[in-house]
Write a protein that holds these residues in place. Structure first.
Motif, PDB file in Angstrom:
ATOM      1  N   LEU A   1       4.092 -51.944 -66.653  1.00 16.06           N
ATOM      2  CA  LEU A   1       3.860 -52.680 -65.406  1.00 16.06           C
ATOM      3  C   LEU A   1       2.419 -52.587 -64.910  1.00 16.06           C
ATOM      4  O   LEU A   1       1.837 -53.606 -64.523  1.00 16.06           O
ATOM      5  N   PRO A   2       1.804 -51.387 -64.890  1.00  9.94           N
ATOM      6  CA  PRO A   2       0.418 -51.326 -64.419  1.00  9.94           C
ATOM      7  C   PRO A   2      -0.556 -52.128 -65.284  1.00  9.94           C
ATOM      8  O   PRO A   2      -1.617 -52.528 -64.827  1.00  9.94           O
ATOM      9  N   ASP A   3      -0.178 -52.354 -66.556  1.00 14.80           N
ATOM     10  CA  ASP A   3      -1.046 -53.109 -67.465  1.00 14.80           C
ATOM     11  C   ASP A   3      -0.866 -54.617 -67.327  1.00 14.80           C
ATOM     12  O   ASP A   3      -1.730 -55.388 -67.748  1.00 14.80           O
TER      13      ASP A   3
ATOM     14  N   LEU B   1      11.605 -59.632 -64.493  1.00 13.73           N
ATOM     15  CA  LEU B   1      11.218 -58.407 -65.186  1.00 13.73           C
ATOM     16  C   LEU B   1      12.358 -57.401 -65.090  1.00 13.73           C
ATOM     17  O   LEU B   1      12.788 -57.043 -63.988  1.00 13.73           O
ATOM     18  N   VAL B   2      12.866 -56.985 -66.229  1.00 14.19           N
ATOM     19  CA  VAL B   2      13.893 -55.944 -66.291  1.00 14.19           C
ATOM     20  C   VAL B   2      13.198 -54.706 -66.852  1.00 14.19           C
ATOM     21  O   VAL B   2      12.784 -54.688 -68.015  1.00 14.19           O
TER      22      VAL B   2
ATOM     23  N   LEU C   1       6.511 -45.576 -60.387  1.00 16.48           N
ATOM     24  CA  LEU C   1       7.122 -46.899 -60.417  1.00 16.48           C
ATOM     25  C   LEU C   1       6.338 -47.880 -59.560  1.00 16.48           C
ATOM     26  O   LEU C   1       6.029 -47.591 -58.398  1.00 16.48           O
ATOM     27  N   TRP C   2       6.021 -49.000 -60.147  1.00 18.37           N
ATOM     28  CA  TRP C   2       5.398 -50.090 -59.394  1.00 18.37           C
ATOM     29  C   TRP C   2       6.507 -50.925 -58.750  1.00 18.37           C
ATOM     30  O   TRP C   2       7.444 -51.352 -59.434  1.00 18.37           O
ATOM     31  N   THR C   3       6.389 -51.155 -57.458  1.00 16.27           N
ATOM     32  CA  THR C   3       7.341 -52.019 -56.775  1.00 16.27           C
ATOM     33  C   THR C   3       6.951 -53.483 -56.973  1.00 16.27           C
ATOM     34  O   THR C   3       5.833 -53.792 -57.416  1.00 16.27           O
ATOM     35  N   ALA C   4       7.868 -54.375 -56.611  1.00 17.47           N
ATOM     36  CA  ALA C   4       7.558 -55.800 -56.676  1.00 17.47           C
ATOM     37  C   ALA C   4       6.374 -56.114 -55.770  1.00 17.47           C
ATOM     38  O   ALA C   4       5.514 -56.934 -56.109  1.00 17.47           O
ATOM     39  N   ASP C   5       6.298 -55.455 -54.629  1.00 18.58           N
ATOM     40  CA  ASP C   5       5.204 -55.688 -53.684  1.00 18.58           C
ATOM     41  C   ASP C   5       3.861 -55.288 -54.294  1.00 18.58           C
ATOM     42  O   ASP C   5       2.875 -56.025 -54.175  1.00 18.58           O
ATOM     43  N   ARG C   6       3.827 -54.134 -54.937  1.00 20.64           N
ATOM     44  CA  ARG C   6       2.569 -53.673 -55.535  1.00 20.64           C
ATOM     45  C   ARG C   6       2.108 -54.601 -56.650  1.00 20.64           C
ATOM     46  O   ARG C   6       0.927 -54.932 -56.764  1.00 20.64           O
ATOM     47  N   LEU C   7       3.065 -55.021 -57.490  1.00 20.85           N
ATOM     48  CA  LEU C   7       2.710 -55.922 -58.577  1.00 20.85           C
ATOM     49  C   LEU C   7       2.243 -57.267 -58.030  1.00 20.85           C
ATOM     50  O   LEU C   7       1.266 -57.843 -58.521  1.00 20.85           O
TER      51      LEU C   7
END
Length: 202
Positions: free
Chosen positions: A109-111, A127-128, A137-143
């Motif tokens: 996710l971070p990539d 995204l699963v 963990l990246w949240t939907a908000d962070r992404l």
């Protein structure tokens, strides 16, 4: 249908891949999971990978008997290198009406913001995500913020999955060193690797 897209090199496919795919299928309510091997992975373009058809053969052997699993060879038909955004776009064009979900580990996710056309990836697939130990963990908000999108545009679901610490590169190395890979790959894949002398120097 709700289709999980599991991309990767699969060189070779192993038990960790299969467990992840099955848990995502079950917990995310997916009708099918399509294994989509990269034809020419962008991050491995200078290292070389095993023949595409050999990697597909191993996946076919590994998933035999599972009616919801299949191999999709679409990336062989697309421009090189293989980019997820392009693949998802072509899948939508060929299979209109299906809903696609990208299966990945939380370490990816971070990539994702650094991928080719990452906003298109998120627009074209939910995204699963399988959490990885030691990875925040990246949240939907962070992404969404990282991509400059609204949070509503990011469809993200986490699934619980046993952590099977098997890496394809270690399997290749073990095979080259004459060590056993039994129970780390399906028996049919083990035999395929042995019979064709894959990963053996020379």
């Amino acid at each position: 249908m709700r289709i999980g897209i599991f991309g990767g090199t699969f060189d070779p496919v192993h038990m960790g891949h299969l467990i992840l795919a099955e848990q995502c299928r079950s917990q995310a309510g997916l009708d099918e999971v399509w294994f989509v091997p990269s034809y020419q992975p962008p991050h491995k373009s200078d290292k070389g990978v095993t023949r595409f058809e050999s990697r597909c053969d191993m996946i076919e052997l590994a998933i035999a008997g599972h009616s919801a699993f299949q191999v999709n060879r679409i990336e062989k038909e697309l421009p090189e290198p293989s980019f997820t955004a392009r693949t998802l776009g072509e899948l939508h064009a060929r299979h209109p009406g299906n809903e696609f979900f990208l299966l990945m580990g939380s370490d990816c996710l971070p990539d994702l913001p650094g991928w080719y056309e990452p906003r298109l990836v998120v627009e074209r697939a939910g995204l699963v995500v399988v959490p990885r130990p030691g990875v925040m963990l990246w949240t939907a908000d962070r992404l969404a913020k990282a991509l400059g999108m609204s949070e509503d545009a990011v469809r993200l679901q986490f699934v619980a999955c046993p952590m099977i610490e098997i890496a394809s590169r270690e399997l290749r190395r073990a095979t080259a060193d004459g060590m056993s890979i039994r129970y780390m790959v399906p028996r049919a894949v083990e035999e395929y690797v042995r019979e064709r002398k894959l990963y053996v120097a020379g």
